[in-house]
Design a protein around this motif. Structure first.
Motif: not given
Length: 221
Positions: A189-209
């Protein structure tokens, strides 16, 4: 049932914005030990770890007794804050609606895997009327710190869900690394405490919906 699927949530920074509480409790703990408060960035970087591991990273020069007092001071301050201020630690926008949607699906089980203590999680669930909402609740009291996969493996074992049908949702690299160590999919999720570009997830979401669709893509419907 072979079609069961499991969505595992981190808590702080993913479901709940606890930033103000965390920083205030950290300030109290460090002030009590007459130690300099780490930067906001340093504190948020360790959110998600078990407290003993977090303070060891924040204060590598401190002896074990000092670190233990910091942990105790943090826990007490955090608990006091929550008792006094019900406005702290709100759910992120859209979180409750998505949780209700997923909980209403017959083949979807929900779990949490958090660096919070049992006491801390219980208070949070009570505050947000989420008691009994999650089918498995894994806390720091009973597991090694993230990114060790113990919490995820225990949740899957308790609920009888296969790796291919389980997904971790989190905001930190610790969550993503824990999921990879357990061999399951992950959603950042992009809204948390680590920078989104550090996560390297399978999917990154920017809103809960966007979460239900991401879950469907990764583990099937």
């Amino acid at each position: 049932m072979p079609d069961l699927r499991l969505v595992i949530f981190d808590v702080d920074g993913t479901l709940v914005d606890s930033q103000a509480e965390i920083l205030a409790a950290m300030t109290h703990a460090f002030d009590a030990e007459k130690r300099a408060m780490p930067s906001r960035e340093a504190v948020l970087a360790i959110v998600g770890l078990s407290l003993d591991v977090a303070f060891a990273r924040l204060c590598p020069d401190a002896d074990t007794g000092t670190q233990a007092r910091l942990v105790a001071g943090y826990k007490d301050a955090f608990s006091t804050q929550r008792a006094q201020n019900a406005d702290h630690g709100p759910l992120y926008p859209g979180a409750r609606a998505v949780l209700d949607m997923l909980a209403g699906q017959d083949n979807t089980l929900l779990a949490v895997a958090t660096g919070k203590s049992r006491r801390g999680l219980d208070k949070l669930l009570e505050r947000h009327a989420l008691q009994g909402f999650f089918h498995s609740e894994q806390v720091a009291d009973h597991h090694p710190s993230k990114p060790n996969p113990s919490m995820i493996l225990t949740a899957m074992g308790e609920l009888g869900v296969d790796r291919a049908r389980a997904v971790m949702v989190g905001d930190t690299t610790f969550d993503m690394d824990m999921a990879r160590a357990a061999g399951i999919a992950n959603i950042g999720v992009s809204w948390g405490y680590h920078a989104a570009d550090q996560l390297q997830p399978d999917i990154l979401i920017t809103e809960f919906g966007a979460l239900p669709g991401a879950v469907d893509r990764l583990v099937g419907q």
